[in-house]
Design an enzyme around this catalytic site. Structure first.
Site, short mmCIF file in Angstrom:
data_model
loop_
_atom_site.label_atom_id
_atom_site.label_comp_id
_atom_site.label_asym_id
_atom_site.label_seq_id
_atom_site.Cartn_x
_atom_site.Cartn_y
_atom_site.Cartn_z
N GLY A 304 -3.57 3.17 -8.29
CA GLY A 304 -3.47 4.50 -9.01
C GLY A 304 -4.51 5.64 -8.68
CE LYS A 305 -9.71 3.02 -6.99
NZ LYS A 305 -10.38 2.06 -6.11
CB VAL A 306 -4.56 8.17 -3.11
CG1 VAL A 306 -4.11 9.25 -2.15
CG2 VAL A 306 -6.16 8.35 -3.08
#
Lengths: 350, 350, 350, 350
Positions: A304-306
């Site tokens: 869920g970071k990039v």
């Protein structure tokens, strides 16, 4: 030959920083976009970086790992700060302190003859007080002056816990107030343009030597400490403040991880923020050892970071790829219409 | 299939940590020593590691970077602590907190099917709350419990600046006092054996999330901060205290740099200490990008950090090389006659 | 969507070959020469290539391994042949037959969408008759026409043992006499400029398929055979004839080894010839696995193959480095004063 | 010291070939199968290799590229031939001629001191007539005897076009009839066990030197020629004959491509054959440069060459991975129930 002469001879030819404003590579990079492999990936990365700059809602975080400043890339990053192409920087201490601040103090990096790369002469370099980074040489005495300058800066600050960002502001101010003419410097330019600099492993460099000396000098009195949790807190708050963000990552390591993690950190604080909308990474690290440096940006999406619409890895050593990507974006000129974000102000008021 | 069933199915087969005590590879490694390339280098590295252990004057620092614990290497490092094969550890937060402390809390890492490595299913993993490290999966909910546990530990400490080492002692104590049975854990075993753990970029991991939450909970009240300069100071004092040292480095990054730098830091403090007498590094990083991770140990000798008589780089992915090197040294058994150094005591009294 | 539509959609965007005559990168490359790592090495490699061209006594051998033509580098090599920047070429069959001759027949390579690189859709590609090279697609039916054309060329030759060079002359003549307009082609341009092409593993490509079909068609009658010893003999005689030589090697593999070995072969024949005076190699292969592809040019000097005054390895993926090196040398223009060597004539008369 | 003494001193410690029959690594490899990254991949590769051996319908093709024999892996391949673990071999000339046949003649490879790896002493080695492969040394005079022996073998054959396989039979017979005791040799063992050896770029090695000398000696008389199309034809017919096949590939290069291509070649001949059912490759080559050596086996499935159910790439330098994979399969012992295929007989009768 005497030792001192030998040393002078070895430290004769300085590394010169490339000036991207002189090279309009737009059509070259566009042509590469119709090829394959790294050329195509590099063209897409350049296009994504340009897109970040043109996106009025996007704050750009530049991540620097590896010995980039010593390699002649400094002027590019200085130019990015000056031209509002980045809004925050996360970097290793080597880049910001040992190399950039060091050059800000008037020192240089030097080109080593090819034979020195083999390591066959490192004992001799050791005796001459010369440090080697692959094909580049440093005068160790000058590096000690850099350590000592960090100590002096620490000595003059009120003892308390600082984020590395705060300490780097003090270092920028030091250069700004220097009576000697100062060379191009990321630390200085970021100070002047209120672009925050983060160095999450701040003591892992010349700054560490300075701070250890500072602590020793203080004995049992209160000391300046560097709180990496505060760094993380500040960068997370910036993310929450800016919402839309893009990452331009040169190398991997702590800066890549740190900058990616702020999306999760915001979530931990109960704030919903979007993933990094744009992400570019230049690296030769390999995905197959499971290390973070070589891990794909698609993998980061599982965390869920990039986001994966505008992400691009570029398999290239930085000195070749970064000038092309940066020059492309600079000459496209989207930065001309971009307002400075001056994010340091937001953090000061926090 | 429902989402929860799907998740259960994906997180079915845990990674199992290899147990080097079961595999006597001495003759295999010795045979490799008569071959070429990596086999020969690995045998020499194993022999140097054994030599460090047998040297009564040498304190051993283990450096860990890369996702090693999640990869099934944890039991090796636990065994090294237990058997007095290491005296201090410098590691990334990912290894110590997200992976080791996480497993100490009872959680596991899971093997991903081969197709997941392509990244083609990362969006789906995201939706299921599963994080991916190359071929390994993690339940994100469990990771949040890990973050939250760090927060609770911080909440219970007296607000002040801690070295990461001090904070990791608190984490070890937490596991030690846990009422649930605790799995093998480096953090716990190091706590029990008084082996200091350093994590110079401490907020760059799950601990960072916990500390950001801790700070948010405290509002304007005093907080626990993590002082990386204190870490550097402590490790430098250990070096001065122990004098002779050897490095076993798995991966590069901050741990490699940090541990090497203490020789210079001691010099900055005016104390003459010998370079690291032994140095082994396992890495696939390439020397040609100038990054520290791939830089040769011979290059480090130009900086006065590492001696070159007993140094060996091993070009191999860690999961293949580390079990062989560690099992060789364990079965050689020099650790049986080695007294524990319990260096945490020295730091406590400092 | 029907299969044929799907295929049309996937094979929509052809790879376009970069035209170095459009990009004057002299000052860019010179600036890179003052940096570090790959940038500096690339600049030196470009300078050495220019030096080879300017040296009136030096015959230049271009070595090609890896999928270079499909990647958009073809026009560069065609231009080098046309502009007398190379005097002989040693290449893999993939480059000369499957890719260059294939394009000469009017076919193209196509850009694949990023997701196809993961391999997750290869079964589907297989069903559509599409072959994939990393991020590039090929219509397999067209490749079969290429195989079949090689067969027809073999069928029309007098059965005997040919060097690959001789067979490639027949292929060049075929393109030259084609009634269809022919695209840029190394095979054609080399034929017209009498630049000999060697393909030491000639059957290891589309040509092999054609020759196997040729043999099957002949039954027990005499066949065209490809004698790799004759290739080696011819290239060795060229070396003896030219004496001074320089190597521009893109990738490693058989072409690198083959071209380096002729110095030793001349010695075996009792002829003293100088080592290759200039040598440049672009590769990402690693020295640490002992493979020839990544072995240093200095190592080759221990074999008496390559002189070490003007040698340079460049650690870069070819699509990024080759356009810069070639454009530098093209725009420097030393080729304008260079006479064509027309070495095919020498071999014909041999 | 005199030159000859110096040479004797440098060529003192021979590389010793590892003997997998001494190391039962089954449980070690199985434990690695529960880890991550290379360990897990290696375990799966070993399991697939064992599965190939146990599959009564599967003919196994071993592909060898890189300097493997000189590195101490020879005995493994000899053992595989002897124990019916492989049915055909495709290899580079370096492995079969310069290294294996060379050792068959009684010569050895020698371990180089670490400092020689830097290349700083290659000029000196050159003067002493010592050739270097990374960390291994060869006496060049002995290599010339190897060249010369190939020449003598060629001189005694009836002039015509031979496949490399046929020529390697003559080389095996030469060793078999030698009056000197002959060391372990792949060429010899394959001759005795009627396992065909293919070397598609046969002149690209010591054999090339011998054949060039043979041609020179013959003047205008008929010569022995090596027809690589015949090799391809023969291996294709073997594929058609055996139908089910598995590939064990060490390194990439021509052997990998050649062996994979036979599936397509069979199709060109109008014979429907299954793709290679099993495929394992050990390599450190990178997928990102588009080269065949590093291309995934999944990519090969788009070409219809390799099936994807039982395929595994292993990211490891061969000297570390191959002993483990081979020893696992040897000790599992499926070869004990495997009938020899003696495929050379099929080709003789063809």
């Amino acid at each position: 030959m005497m030792e001192s002469e030998k040393k002078v001879q070895l430290l004769r030819t300085p590394v010169e920083h490339i000036d991207i404003t002189q090279f309009n590579v737009i059509s070259l990079v566009e042509a590469m976009g119709h090829m394959a492999y790294t050329a195509r990936d590099l063209a897409r990365a350049a296009e994504i970086f340009d897109r970040m700059i043109a996106d009025p809602d996007c704050a750009i975080i530049l991540c620097l790992a590896g010995s980039l400043v010593s390699a002649g890339l400094k002027k590019i990053f200085v130019e990015m700060v000056r031209c509002r192409m980045v809004d925050a920087i996360v970097a290793t201490g080597a880049n910001l302190v040992d190399q950039d601040f060091f050059e800000g103090l008037g020192f240089r990096h030097y080109m080593a003859e090819a034979v020195l790369k083999t390591g066959a002469h490192d004992a001799e370099l050791r005796n001459l007080g010369i440090d080697r980074i692959y094909d580049t040489l440093i005068d160790e005495e000058q590096l000690r002056i850099c350590d000592e300058t960090v100590r002096r800066i620490a000595d003059e600050l009120t003892p308390r816990a600082y984020s590395s960002r705060e300490f780097l502001v003090a270092m920028g101010r030091f250069l700004d107030q220097s009576e000697q003419p100062v060379r191009d410097s990321i630390v200085l330019e970021a100070y002047r343009n209120e672009v925050p600099l983060f160095c999450p492993a701040f003591s892992d460099c010349s700054a560490g030597f300075g701070l250890v000396a500072h602590r020793a000098g203080r004995g049992n009195s209160p000391v300046v400490s560097i709180d990496s949790a505060k760094d993380f807190d500040e960068l997370t708050r910036l993310k929450i403040h800016c919402r839309e963000t893009g990452l331009l990552m040169i190398g991997g390591g702590v800066p890549k991880n740190f900058a990616q993690d702020v999306v999760v950190a915001a979530d931990v604080l109960g704030m919903e923020v979007p993933m990094h909308k744009y992400a570019v990474q230049v690296t030769v690290a390999d995905v197959r050892d499971g290390g973070l440096s070589g891990s794909t940006l698609v993998e980061a999406s599982s965390w869920g970071k990039v986001d994966t619409v505008f992400e691009q890895m570029v398999f290239a050593e930085a000195t070749l790829a970064v000038p092309l990507i940066a020059a492309y974006a600079w000459h496209k000129g989207a930065w001309r219409n971009r307002a400075p974000r001056r994010l340091s102000r937001f953090l000061k008021d926090m």
